[in-house]
Design a protein around this motif. Structure first.
Motif, PDB file in Angstrom:
ATOM      1  N   MET A  42       0.821  -1.198   0.000  1.00 51.81           N
ATOM      2  CA  MET A  42       0.000   0.000   0.000  1.00 51.81           C
ATOM      3  C   MET A  42       0.859   1.255   0.000  1.00 51.81           C
ATOM      4  N   LEU A  43       0.513   2.190  -0.867  1.00 50.40           N
ATOM      5  CA  LEU A  43       1.120   3.517  -0.887  1.00 50.40           C
ATOM      6  C   LEU A  43       0.029   4.515  -0.547  1.00 50.40           C
ATOM      7  N   PHE A  44       0.400   5.575   0.144  1.00 52.31           N
ATOM      8  CA  PHE A  44      -0.602   6.455   0.724  1.00 52.31           C
ATOM      9  C   PHE A  44      -0.091   7.887   0.737  1.00 52.31           C
ATOM     10  N   ARG A  45      -0.920   8.827   0.323  1.00 56.64           N
ATOM     11  CA  ARG A  45      -0.533  10.239   0.362  1.00 56.64           C
ATOM     12  C   ARG A  45      -1.737  11.105   0.700  1.00 56.64           C
ATOM     13  N   ILE A  46      -1.533  12.109   1.542  1.00 56.51           N
ATOM     14  CA  ILE A  46      -2.547  13.111   1.848  1.00 56.51           C
ATOM     15  C   ILE A  46      -2.231  14.367   1.048  1.00 56.51           C
ATOM     16  N   ILE A  47      -3.256  14.927   0.414  1.00 55.84           N
ATOM     17  CA  ILE A  47      -3.109  16.167  -0.331  1.00 55.84           C
ATOM     18  C   ILE A  47      -3.943  17.232   0.383  1.00 55.84           C
ATOM     19  N   LYS A  48      -3.280  18.272   0.864  1.00 53.26           N
ATOM     20  CA  LYS A  48      -3.997  19.320   1.595  1.00 53.26           C
ATOM     21  C   LYS A  48      -4.121  20.582   0.759  1.00 53.26           C
ATOM     22  N   SER A  49      -5.336  21.137   0.733  1.00 53.07           N
ATOM     23  CA  SER A  49      -5.593  22.423   0.093  1.00 53.07           C
ATOM     24  C   SER A  49      -5.877  23.433   1.197  1.00 53.07           C
ATOM     25  N   GLU A  50      -5.116  24.493   1.226  1.00 54.54           N
ATOM     26  CA  GLU A  50      -4.993  25.288   2.426  1.00 54.54           C
ATOM     27  C   GLU A  50      -6.239  26.049   2.854  1.00 54.54           C
ATOM     28  N   ILE A  51      -6.789  26.919   2.008  1.00 51.85           N
ATOM     29  CA  ILE A  51      -7.711  27.910   2.543  1.00 51.85           C
ATOM     30  C   ILE A  51      -9.048  27.347   2.996  1.00 51.85           C
ATOM     31  N   VAL A  52      -9.457  26.200   2.492  1.00 46.62           N
ATOM     32  CA  VAL A  52     -10.671  25.574   3.028  1.00 46.62           C
ATOM     33  C   VAL A  52     -10.316  24.335   3.845  1.00 46.62           C
ATOM     34  N   SER A  53      -9.035  24.196   4.152  1.00 48.84           N
ATOM     35  CA  SER A  53      -8.544  23.066   4.966  1.00 48.84           C
ATOM     36  C   SER A  53      -9.072  21.736   4.441  1.00 48.84           C
ATOM     37  N   HIS A  54      -9.026  21.573   3.140  1.00 50.62           N
ATOM     38  CA  HIS A  54      -9.527  20.362   2.492  1.00 50.62           C
ATOM     39  C   HIS A  54      -8.436  19.295   2.479  1.00 50.62           C
ATOM     40  N   LEU A  55      -8.798  18.092   2.884  1.00 48.85           N
ATOM     41  CA  LEU A  55      -7.884  16.955   2.862  1.00 48.85           C
ATOM     42  C   LEU A  55      -8.401  15.909   1.897  1.00 48.85           C
ATOM     43  N   SER A  56      -7.599  15.580   0.908  1.00 50.44           N
ATOM     44  CA  SER A  56      -7.948  14.503  -0.021  1.00 50.44           C
ATOM     45  C   SER A  56      -6.854  13.451   0.037  1.00 50.44           C
ATOM     46  N   TYR A  57      -7.123  12.303  -0.555  1.00 52.13           N
ATOM     47  CA  TYR A  57      -6.237  11.152  -0.372  1.00 52.13           C
ATOM     48  C   TYR A  57      -6.082  10.360  -1.654  1.00 52.13           C
ATOM     49  N   ILE A  58      -4.876   9.823  -1.863  1.00 56.08           N
ATOM     50  CA  ILE A  58      -4.642   8.857  -2.932  1.00 56.08           C
ATOM     51  C   ILE A  58      -3.951   7.651  -2.301  1.00 56.08           C
ATOM     52  N   ILE A  59      -4.474   6.455  -2.598  1.00 53.95           N
ATOM     53  CA  ILE A  59      -3.979   5.211  -2.027  1.00 53.95           C
ATOM     54  C   ILE A  59      -3.783   4.227  -3.170  1.00 53.95           C
ATOM     55  N   ALA A  60      -2.679   3.491  -3.127  1.00 55.30           N
ATOM     56  CA  ALA A  60      -2.390   2.538  -4.191  1.00 55.30           C
ATOM     57  C   ALA A  60      -1.974   1.190  -3.621  1.00 55.30           C
ATOM     58  N   SER A  61      -2.247   0.144  -4.408  1.00 56.41           N
ATOM     59  CA  SER A  61      -1.844  -1.211  -4.042  1.00 56.41           C
ATOM     60  C   SER A  61      -1.726  -2.057  -5.294  1.00 56.41           C
ATOM     61  N   LYS A  62      -0.609  -2.725  -5.441  1.00 52.76           N
ATOM     62  CA  LYS A  62      -0.421  -3.681  -6.536  1.00 52.76           C
ATOM     63  C   LYS A  62      -0.774  -3.098  -7.903  1.00 52.76           C
ATOM     64  N   GLY A  63      -0.319  -1.884  -8.158  1.00 53.87           N
ATOM     65  CA  GLY A  63      -0.485  -1.283  -9.473  1.00 53.87           C
ATOM     66  C   GLY A  63      -1.787  -0.534  -9.689  1.00 53.87           C
ATOM     67  N   GLU A  64      -2.692  -0.571  -8.708  1.00 58.24           N
ATOM     68  CA  GLU A  64      -3.968   0.132  -8.839  1.00 58.24           C
ATOM     69  C   GLU A  64      -4.099   1.170  -7.726  1.00 58.24           C
ATOM     70  N   GLU A 120      -4.417  17.532 -11.356  1.00 58.63           N
ATOM     71  CA  GLU A 120      -3.215  16.965 -11.974  1.00 58.63           C
ATOM     72  C   GLU A 120      -2.270  16.357 -10.952  1.00 58.63           C
ATOM     73  N   ILE A 121      -2.351  16.811  -9.700  1.00 56.38           N
ATOM     74  CA  ILE A 121      -1.449  16.299  -8.673  1.00 56.38           C
ATOM     75  C   ILE A 121      -1.631  14.799  -8.451  1.00 56.38           C
ATOM     76  N   TYR A 122      -2.868  14.294  -8.580  1.00 63.30           N
ATOM     77  CA  TYR A 122      -3.115  12.870  -8.371  1.00 63.30           C
ATOM     78  C   TYR A 122      -2.531  12.051  -9.520  1.00 63.30           C
ATOM     79  N   ILE A 123      -2.585  12.607 -10.716  1.00 59.18           N
ATOM     80  CA  ILE A 123      -1.995  11.929 -11.868  1.00 59.18           C
ATOM     81  C   ILE A 123      -0.481  11.895 -11.727  1.00 59.18           C
ATOM     82  N   GLU A 124       0.089  13.007 -11.270  1.00 60.16           N
ATOM     83  CA  GLU A 124       1.540  13.054 -11.075  1.00 60.16           C
ATOM     84  C   GLU A 124       1.987  12.017 -10.048  1.00 60.16           C
ATOM     85  N   ILE A 125       1.237  11.898  -8.963  1.00 63.71           N
ATOM     86  CA  ILE A 125       1.593  10.926  -7.928  1.00 63.71           C
ATOM     87  C   ILE A 125       1.441   9.502  -8.460  1.00 63.71           C
ATOM     88  N   SER A 126       0.362   9.246  -9.195  1.00 69.16           N
ATOM     89  CA  SER A 126       0.157   7.897  -9.732  1.00 69.16           C
ATOM     90  C   SER A 126       1.267   7.524 -10.705  1.00 69.16           C
TER      91      SER A 126
END
Length: 477
Positions: free
Chosen positions: A23-45, A56-62
């Motif tokens: 499992m790979l895991f990353r939190i993406i924070k957007s500052e002014i509305v304190s928004h937390l989003s997440y991308i999680i990966a396992s076995k190529g998916e 675009e940040i999620y595509i870059e991480i993937s």
């Protein structure tokens, strides 16, 4: 703080037979509305939870991880920012999933208990209405470790130290939605197990809760023991939620529509042009509003008449005074400040940026163009003014819960966002000292008053925080 692997690092780890990238895991924070989003990966998916508009940040991480984004899970129809699901799906072919209870115009509606497999992981949907009819949490399971959840994405249902608002369907429905929220938390989330990690959609500073902790990650067990809202009986919980006082910025209604029907899709983030002072003035003369992102002392010292003082941390307040469909002008300190302002306003729905003042305010006054200012004072100076023969009107623009915790004697309270519609409650012939917690929101309030034609306006630097540190008195109603 959060796991981050470079492509080279991952390739190196893959060569190590003792390392399992389960499992790979990353939190993406957007500052002014304190928004937390997440991308999680396992076995190529991979999957993404609550992606932001500039996706675009999620595509870059993937790509960094060498995985394919397969699914996008929305925890609810968001009110305070534009969800990036459609844009991300268009660029990855990932399927979009959201909870039942609303008439979605895109993606697919999933049912309570439905499961999805991503690599060796499983995601189980837990329908927890309350914050909104569709609110859905997602429990994550590692299939190689048995049928035991390891973490849960709680959206705006459960925060660290708080729970979500229940007033968005109107006061007449708040008690009903509060009961649903209580049931969802106690019957579905708290039964997952104390060791399950809690990953909410917002952190400290979000208006989607009232007292969210500054800590952004927790566990079910920690919340069970320390979250004040989880110490209440069902009836106490409902009564407390009904009694809460929240405000809803006008732009929220547009966000709700965008996130239900799908927002305008742009090919790229807006790139405002640099405008020379003469061009900037011509745009002002057309009535295009100005957002000045410099810090309050700089704004107070000199600014263009009619500007709104909205430093980076308070840009979300633009939604109170400028409709998201409107064009904008920006005044910033540098290119980094420009990028921050544009990205965060774009996440709130703004897309029309007429331009920014090239060379900053210095270029403006070098052309001999007019400037305005706001008088700035310290708590010591205010204390002297209050005890003088002609004390000022003290205007407190903080949130209701902040006011209830303690305020200056004889201060008048008008919540910041309601100031434009309540100007008639303030005398026009007296000096008004505006204050908030630290002097940032009050700078915005002062700019609203100046734009409305008021003259004798002062901003208290340091706000109530500095007042308290000096030992000056506060009272409670």
């Amino acid at each position: 703080m959060y796991p981050k692997f470079s492509r080279a690092r991952i390739d190196t780890l893959k060569k190590n037979e003792n390392f399992n990238l389960s499992m790979l895991f990353r939190i993406i924070k957007s500052e002014i509305v304190s928004h937390l989003s997440y991308i999680i990966a396992s076995k190529g998916e991979a999957f993404v939870v609550d992606p932001r508009r500039d996706s675009e940040i999620y595509i870059e991480i993937s790509q960094e991880w060498g995985v394919k984004i397969k699914d996008i899970f929305e925890t609810h129809r968001n009110e305070d920012y534009v969800i990036g699901s459609i844009d991300l799906s268009n660029n990855t072919n990932a399927k979009i999933h959201h909870g039942p209870g609303l008439d979605w115009k895109y993606g697919e509606t999933i049912q309570d208990g439905e499961r999805f497999k991503i690599g060796q992981l499983s995601v189980a949907a837990l329908h927890t209405p309350g914050h909104s009819p569709d609110s859905t949490c997602y429990a994550l399971y590692d299939n190689e470790s048995g049928n035991v959840p390891i973490l849960v994405f709680t959206g705006d249902t459960l925060f660290v130290g708080d729970v979500g608002r229940t007033d968005f369907l109107g006061q007449e429905n708040t008690a009903m939605m509060s009961g649903k929220l209580y049931d969802g938390i106690h019957e579905k989330l708290l039964t997952l197990g104390d060791g399950v990690v809690v990953l909410p959609a917002h952190g400290f500073g979000s208006v989607c809760g009232g007292n969210i902790s500054e800590r952004e990650i927790s566990t079910i067990g920690a919340e069970r023991l320390t979250n004040p809202m989880l110490q209440l009986s069902r009836s106490e919980f409902i009564d407390k939620k009904v009694a809460e006082l929240h405000e809803t910025s006008p732009y929220f209604k547009i966000m709700e529509r965008y996130n239900l029907e799908g927002p305008p899709i742009l090919s790229r983030i807006p790139n405002p042009p640099a405008l020379k002072p003469a061009e900037f003035k011509a745009a002002i003369d057309k009535g295009i509003p100005i957002i000045d992102t410099r810090v309050p002392p700089a704004f107070g010292g000199a600014h263009i008449q009619g500007s709104y003082s909205l430093p980076p941390s308070r840009l979300s307040n633009a939604g109170w005074v400028i409709p998201v469909e409107k064009e904008l002008l920006l005044i910033v300190d540098d290119s980094e400040s420009l990028d921050f302002a544009v990205r965060n306003l774009y996440r709130m729905g703004y897309t029309s940026f007429t331009g920014y003042l090239s060379g900053g305010l210095e270029s403006w006054y070098k052309e001999g163009l007019p400037l305005s200012k706001i008088e700035l004072i310290t708590s010591q100076q205010l204390h002297t003014m209050i005890n003088s023969e002609s004390p000022p009107v003290i205007l407190d623009v903080r949130r209701y819960n902040e006011w209830d915790e303690g305020h200056l004697i004889d201060a008048k309270h008008i919540y910041l966002g309601r100031l434009p519609e309540r100007l008639s409650e303030l005398p026009e012939d007296k000096t008004i000292v505006v204050l908030c917690k630290t002097g940032t929101r009050s700078s915005f309030a002062a700019s609203i008053l100046l734009k409305a034609g008021r003259k004798k306006i002062i901003n208290l630097l340091g706000g109530v925080d500095s007042w308290k540190k000096l030992g000056y008195p506060l009272v409670k109603d």
